[in-house]
Design a protein around this motif. Structure first.
Motif, PDB file in Angstrom:
ATOM      1  N   LEU A 325       0.788  -1.037   0.345  1.00  0.00           N
ATOM      2  CA  LEU A 325       0.009  -0.028  -0.111  1.00  0.00           C
ATOM      3  C   LEU A 325       0.867   1.454  -0.105  1.00  0.00           C
ATOM      4  N   ARG A 326       1.934   1.318   0.653  1.00  0.00           N
ATOM      5  CA  ARG A 326       2.814   2.411   0.708  1.00  0.00           C
ATOM      6  C   ARG A 326       3.581   2.668  -0.506  1.00  0.00           C
ATOM      7  N   HIS A 327       3.740   1.637  -1.368  1.00  0.00           N
ATOM      8  CA  HIS A 327       4.185   1.756  -2.602  1.00  0.00           C
ATOM      9  C   HIS A 327       3.359   2.350  -3.626  1.00  0.00           C
ATOM     10  N   LEU A 328       1.979   2.008  -3.386  1.00  0.00           N
ATOM     11  CA  LEU A 328       0.807   2.497  -4.349  1.00  0.00           C
ATOM     12  C   LEU A 328       0.784   4.048  -3.721  1.00  0.00           C
ATOM     13  N   PHE A 329       0.803   4.347  -2.612  1.00  0.00           N
ATOM     14  CA  PHE A 329       0.531   5.711  -2.298  1.00  0.00           C
ATOM     15  C   PHE A 329       1.477   6.758  -3.027  1.00  0.00           C
ATOM     16  N   ILE A 330       2.990   6.255  -2.944  1.00  0.00           N
ATOM     17  CA  ILE A 330       3.911   6.927  -3.497  1.00  0.00           C
ATOM     18  C   ILE A 330       3.732   7.156  -5.007  1.00  0.00           C
ATOM     19  N   LEU A 331       3.467   5.871  -5.635  1.00  0.00           N
ATOM     20  CA  LEU A 331       3.375   5.894  -7.055  1.00  0.00           C
ATOM     21  C   LEU A 331       2.034   6.864  -7.628  1.00  0.00           C
ATOM     22  N   TYR A 332       1.021   6.572  -6.973  1.00  0.00           N
ATOM     23  CA  TYR A 332      -0.171   6.945  -7.276  1.00  0.00           C
ATOM     24  C   TYR A 332      -0.751   8.147  -6.962  1.00  0.00           C
ATOM     25  N   PHE A 333      -0.156   8.801  -5.766  1.00  0.00           N
ATOM     26  CA  PHE A 333      -0.508  10.113  -4.936  1.00  0.00           C
ATOM     27  C   PHE A 333       0.714  10.718  -4.703  1.00  0.00           C
ATOM     28  N   ALA A 334       2.038  10.395  -5.151  1.00  0.00           N
ATOM     29  CA  ALA A 334       3.034  11.368  -5.138  1.00  0.00           C
ATOM     30  C   ALA A 334       3.130  11.550  -3.349  1.00  0.00           C
ATOM     31  N   PHE A 335       2.695  10.692  -2.614  1.00  0.00           N
ATOM     32  CA  PHE A 335       2.690  10.926  -1.194  1.00  0.00           C
ATOM     33  C   PHE A 335       3.112   9.778  -0.558  1.00  0.00           C
ATOM     34  N   ASP A 336       4.117   9.910   0.596  1.00  0.00           N
ATOM     35  CA  ASP A 336       4.265   8.851   1.389  1.00  0.00           C
ATOM     36  C   ASP A 336       3.639   8.731   2.822  1.00  0.00           C
ATOM     37  N   PRO A 337       2.669   8.083   3.198  1.00  0.00           N
ATOM     38  CA  PRO A 337       2.225   8.509   4.365  1.00  0.00           C
ATOM     39  C   PRO A 337       2.834   7.822   5.581  1.00  0.00           C
ATOM     40  N   GLY A 338       3.669   6.786   5.306  1.00  0.00           N
ATOM     41  CA  GLY A 338       4.628   6.137   6.210  1.00  0.00           C
ATOM     42  C   GLY A 338       3.960   5.043   6.818  1.00  0.00           C
ATOM     43  N   ILE A 339       4.963   4.058   7.297  1.00  0.00           N
ATOM     44  CA  ILE A 339       4.464   3.006   7.730  1.00  0.00           C
ATOM     45  C   ILE A 339       3.410   2.834   9.002  1.00  0.00           C
ATOM     46  N   GLU A 340       3.682   3.830   9.783  1.00  0.00           N
ATOM     47  CA  GLU A 340       2.931   3.946  11.189  1.00  0.00           C
ATOM     48  C   GLU A 340       1.502   4.294  10.776  1.00  0.00           C
ATOM     49  N   ALA A 341       1.248   5.338   9.780  1.00  0.00           N
ATOM     50  CA  ALA A 341       0.176   5.790   9.649  1.00  0.00           C
ATOM     51  C   ALA A 341      -0.713   4.680   8.868  1.00  0.00           C
ATOM     52  N   LEU A 342      -0.210   4.031   8.063  1.00  0.00           N
ATOM     53  CA  LEU A 342      -0.829   2.702   7.090  1.00  0.00           C
ATOM     54  C   LEU A 342      -1.119   1.779   8.123  1.00  0.00           C
ATOM     55  N   GLN A 343      -0.486   1.390   9.065  1.00  0.00           N
ATOM     56  CA  GLN A 343      -0.805   0.418   9.961  1.00  0.00           C
ATOM     57  C   GLN A 343      -1.923   0.752  10.940  1.00  0.00           C
ATOM     58  N   ALA A 344      -2.038   2.098  11.043  1.00  0.00           N
ATOM     59  CA  ALA A 344      -3.193   2.564  12.216  1.00  0.00           C
ATOM     60  C   ALA A 344      -4.397   2.460  10.790  1.00  0.00           C
ATOM     61  N   LEU A 345      -4.008   2.971   9.697  1.00  0.00           N
ATOM     62  CA  LEU A 345      -5.454   2.868   8.827  1.00  0.00           C
ATOM     63  C   LEU A 345      -6.023   1.391   8.570  1.00  0.00           C
ATOM     64  N   ILE A 346      -4.940   0.534   8.513  1.00  0.00           N
ATOM     65  CA  ILE A 346      -5.313  -0.782   8.094  1.00  0.00           C
ATOM     66  C   ILE A 346      -6.091  -1.406   9.511  1.00  0.00           C
ATOM     67  N   THR A 347      -5.557  -0.904  10.629  1.00  0.00           N
ATOM     68  CA  THR A 347      -5.956  -1.378  11.980  1.00  0.00           C
ATOM     69  C   THR A 347      -7.502  -0.761  12.210  1.00  0.00           C
ATOM     70  N   SER A 348      -7.671   0.331  12.075  1.00  0.00           N
ATOM     71  CA  SER A 348      -9.017   1.144  12.468  1.00  0.00           C
ATOM     72  C   SER A 348      -9.207   2.062  11.433  1.00  0.00           C
ATOM     73  N   PRO A 349      -9.788   1.617  10.306  1.00  0.00           N
ATOM     74  CA  PRO A 349      -9.978   2.634   9.035  1.00  0.00           C
ATOM     75  C   PRO A 349     -10.932   3.724   9.442  1.00  0.00           C
ATOM     76  N   VAL A 350     -11.990   3.105  10.221  1.00  0.00           N
ATOM     77  CA  VAL A 350     -13.156   4.206  10.702  1.00  0.00           C
ATOM     78  C   VAL A 350     -12.583   5.394  11.315  1.00  0.00           C
ATOM     79  N   ASP A 351     -11.576   5.338  12.135  1.00  0.00           N
ATOM     80  CA  ASP A 351     -10.942   6.383  12.684  1.00  0.00           C
ATOM     81  C   ASP A 351     -10.599   7.515  11.702  1.00  0.00           C
ATOM     82  N   PHE A 352     -10.294   7.123  10.512  1.00  0.00           N
ATOM     83  CA  PHE A 352      -9.891   8.197   9.481  1.00  0.00           C
ATOM     84  C   PHE A 352     -10.920   8.577   8.610  1.00  0.00           C
ATOM     85  N   ALA A 353     -12.031   8.070   8.803  1.00  0.00           N
ATOM     86  CA  ALA A 353     -13.257   8.405   7.798  1.00  0.00           C
ATOM     87  C   ALA A 353     -13.674   9.670   8.093  1.00  0.00           C
TER      88      ALA A 353
END
Length: 353
Positions: A325-353
């Motif tokens: 997912l990090r690779h996709l973010f960098i490639l498609y959105f020119a943005f690196d959210p970082g591993i911690e943010a992506l782990q948090a998103l995967i674990t509890s996506p409703v918190d970011f909605a």
């Protein structure tokens, strides 16, 4: 072989409307570009002359933001606040210019002409109605209009051809390759899987009783990963309202939702308590940032959903999922959210909605 596959095999560039409208016309500078997914009205400028691109609707806006952000005149829609932290600074600063496609135009012909686009790009469903509108608008304004069929399985071809037409052949091919890798990986997982596939219901809206019918783009990700869409036998290609009784008959093993209100209510709502997905705590909130991973809008963001849902379905290790997912973010959105943010998103996506 179905009709689309046959057209691809033949390399045909004819419209899919029985020849009612003129054939696709590609610029003389890209004579080898032919695709049954692309319908072009007007004569395209040479790729090097295309400096200003207008996205007719949300799916095109998301795709062009990845493919050619510097040429994109602006967003067809206002970005939701929760999307901003997941996009590049350039993408955040793009103005909202309005749309031609979707549920009602929000830009007048005069306003569009004032933007001086070199080309208009629209991505999504293609039928005689949309083809006619694209042709009429191009003839009225003199602006070349590219209408691209938007099925998720065709994402690699969409990116490859559009990149060539707009003068970004190398980048378009890079994006296309990444999309193809995801599709191939999912196909391999499906082929190797020997277990029973769960039945899934896509619960849209706060009451959960809106879903994608039949061949709707809204449920394409479910079909792609190999799960059974319980509403798959319903006729139509759009969203439909269903009854609670129908959902009870379907008896889905898994419920997918992107609606916060529904997700927070479903486990306490007595109407849903007899559904296996609810009894077994298999109501899954699908990530929605920067755009919905299932269908809002139906563009390249669905690749994130396909990668994520196939990983959930086939038991991909979270560490591997986050890396992809990090690779996709960098490639498609020119943005690196970082591993911690992506782990948090995967674990509890409703918190970011």
């Amino acid at each position: 072989m179905n009709r689309r596959a046959l057209l691809k095999a033949l390399g045909s560039t004819m419209l899919l409307t029985g020849g009612v409208l003129p054939p696709v016309v590609f610029s003389q500078t890209v004579p080898n570009v032919t695709s049954p997914l692309f319908h072009v009205f007007g004569t395209l400028p040479e790729p090097v002359e295309i400096k200003r691109v207008f996205a007719a609707g949300a799916p095109a806006g998301v795709m062009l933001n990845s493919l050619t952000p510097k040429q994109l005149l602006g967003w067809p829609f206002a970005l939701p606040e929760n999307a901003l932290p997941w996009l590049s600074e350039h993408s955040r600063q793009l103005p909202v210019v309005g749309r031609l496609a979707g549920r009602g135009s929000t830009i007048s012909t005069e306003q569009l002409l004032a933007l001086k686009p070199d080309v208009i790009v629209d991505v999504g469903d293609v039928n005689a109605h949309y083809l006619s509108l694209a042709q009429q608008f191009s003839e009225q304004t003199g602006i070349p209009y590219i209408l691209v069929e938007g099925r998720i399985e065709d994402t690699p071809e969409q990116l490859r051809v559009l990149g060539t037409v707009l003068g970004h052949q190398r980048h378009g091919q890079q994006l296309a390759n990444a999309a193809q890798e995801i599709l191939d990986d999912i196909a391999a997982k499906k082929s190797a899987y020997k277990g029973d596939m769960p039945s899934m219901y896509l619960a849209r809206s706060a009451d959960g009783l809106e879903t994608g019918a039949g061949q709707s783009t809204h449920s394409e990700v479910i079909r792609l990963v190999g799960a059974e869409n319980v509403a798959g036998t319903m006729e139509g290609e759009q969203l439909v309202r269903v009854s609670m009784e129908q959902v009870l008959v379907w008896n889905p093993d898994v419920i997918l939702t992107q609606d916060v209100a529904f997700y927070r209510d479903v486990y306490q709502n007595p109407l849903w308590q007899d559904i296996p997905a609810v009894k077994n705590k298999k109501v899954v909130f699908v990530p929605t940032v920067p755009f919905g991973w299932l269908d809002v809008p139906p563009s390249i963001n669905r690749l994130f959903g396909a990668l994520w849902l196939s990983g959930w379905l086939y038991g991909v290790e979270q560490k591997r999922m986050v890396e992809q997912l990090r690779h996709l973010f960098i490639l498609y959105f020119a943005f690196d959210p970082g591993i911690e943010a992506l782990q948090a998103l995967i674990t509890s996506p409703v918190d970011f909605a």
